[in-house]
Design an enzyme around this catalytic site. Sequence first.
Site, short mmCIF file in Angstrom:
data_model
loop_
_atom_site.label_atom_id
_atom_site.label_comp_id
_atom_site.label_asym_id
_atom_site.label_seq_id
_atom_site.Cartn_x
_atom_site.Cartn_y
_atom_site.Cartn_z
N HIS A 1 0.69 -1.23 0.00
CA HIS A 1 0.24 -0.09 0.19
C HIS A 1 0.82 1.31 0.04
CE1 HIS A 1 0.85 -0.48 4.38
NE2 HIS A 1 0.58 0.81 4.62
N HIS B 1 1.85 3.83 1.92
CA HIS B 1 2.23 4.77 2.92
C HIS B 1 3.78 4.50 2.80
CE1 HIS B 1 -1.59 4.33 5.76
NE2 HIS B 1 -1.39 5.41 5.06
N ASP C 1 6.16 4.30 5.03
CA ASP C 1 6.97 3.22 5.63
C ASP C 1 7.06 1.85 4.95
OD1 ASP C 1 4.26 3.19 6.75
OD2 ASP C 1 4.81 1.85 7.78
N HIS C 2 6.32 1.84 3.77
CA HIS C 2 6.11 0.79 2.90
C HIS C 2 7.04 0.86 1.62
CE1 HIS C 2 3.69 -1.89 5.78
NE2 HIS C 2 3.36 -0.49 6.31
N HIS D 1 -7.03 -1.29 5.32
CA HIS D 1 -6.30 -0.26 5.77
C HIS D 1 -6.40 0.93 5.14
CE1 HIS D 1 -2.44 0.95 7.88
NE2 HIS D 1 -2.09 1.21 6.63
ZN LIG Z 1 3.00 0.54 8.01
ZN LIG Z 2 0.20 2.01 6.46
#
Ligand SMILES: [Zn+2]
Ligand SMILES: [Zn+2]
Length: 226
Positions: free
Chosen positions: A42, A44, A46-47, A125
């Site tokens: 996804h 975000h 941090d990914h 999410h």
């Molecule tokens: Zn995350």
């Molecule tokens: Zn996330």
Amino acid sequence: MAAYLLQHSEGSLLIDCGPTILASLNRHGLSAEPVDAVLISHFHGDHLAGLPFLFLHCMYIEPRSRPLKIVGPPEVENRVMTIFRSMYADTAGEPLPFALEFIEVKPQEQIVLNGVKVDAFHALHQENPPSLGFKISAEDRKLVYTGDCGWTEELFGHTQNADLFLCECSFFETRYETHLDYPRIAENAGRFGAKRIVLTHLGQEVLSRQAEVALEMASDGLVIDL
Ligand SMILES: [Zn+2]
Ligand SMILES: [Zn+2]
């Protein structure tokens, strides 16, 4: 920061690409060179915010000419290139010396990458486009990764017979619609039907109460043989 390197007999793929990916690979003596594909669960940071660094690495540190596949939810090309242009406008404005092949996947869709079967499922999410979890099968082994995911009974349908279930565990006392919390995972651990559950994406609440966590927790550099 989420990133998992899956090494198999036909190559390597990255599952998510958090911003510290290259430092982590370096620290553990691993190369990004064998990576043929990156799965993005996804959008975000941090990914996926490690992708621009990975692109630069593939230009200057371990130069590559073969294509790099980036697999993710709809809009993946636009989202990734927007970040790349924001971080390195000059480089992103020129053709790269290797091809980027963007592949969109939606929940319930399957793709095959170098003999590795990847089944995407809907993770609660982000919506529009939907966040994904992945069921990954290679060499008779099955790995299930939630990505970031709120609680849903549907998870049990995905995790049965998994050799490894990588389960996000962001919270302990807080119940959040779009993330998982330790008590609910622990209460239902047997229902997942997985041979091994490893908690990951550990949030501060979980890290500060580690003594109460009975399930296995991931740590940076953890190596698991399947
Ligand atoms: Zn995350
Ligand atoms: Zn996330």
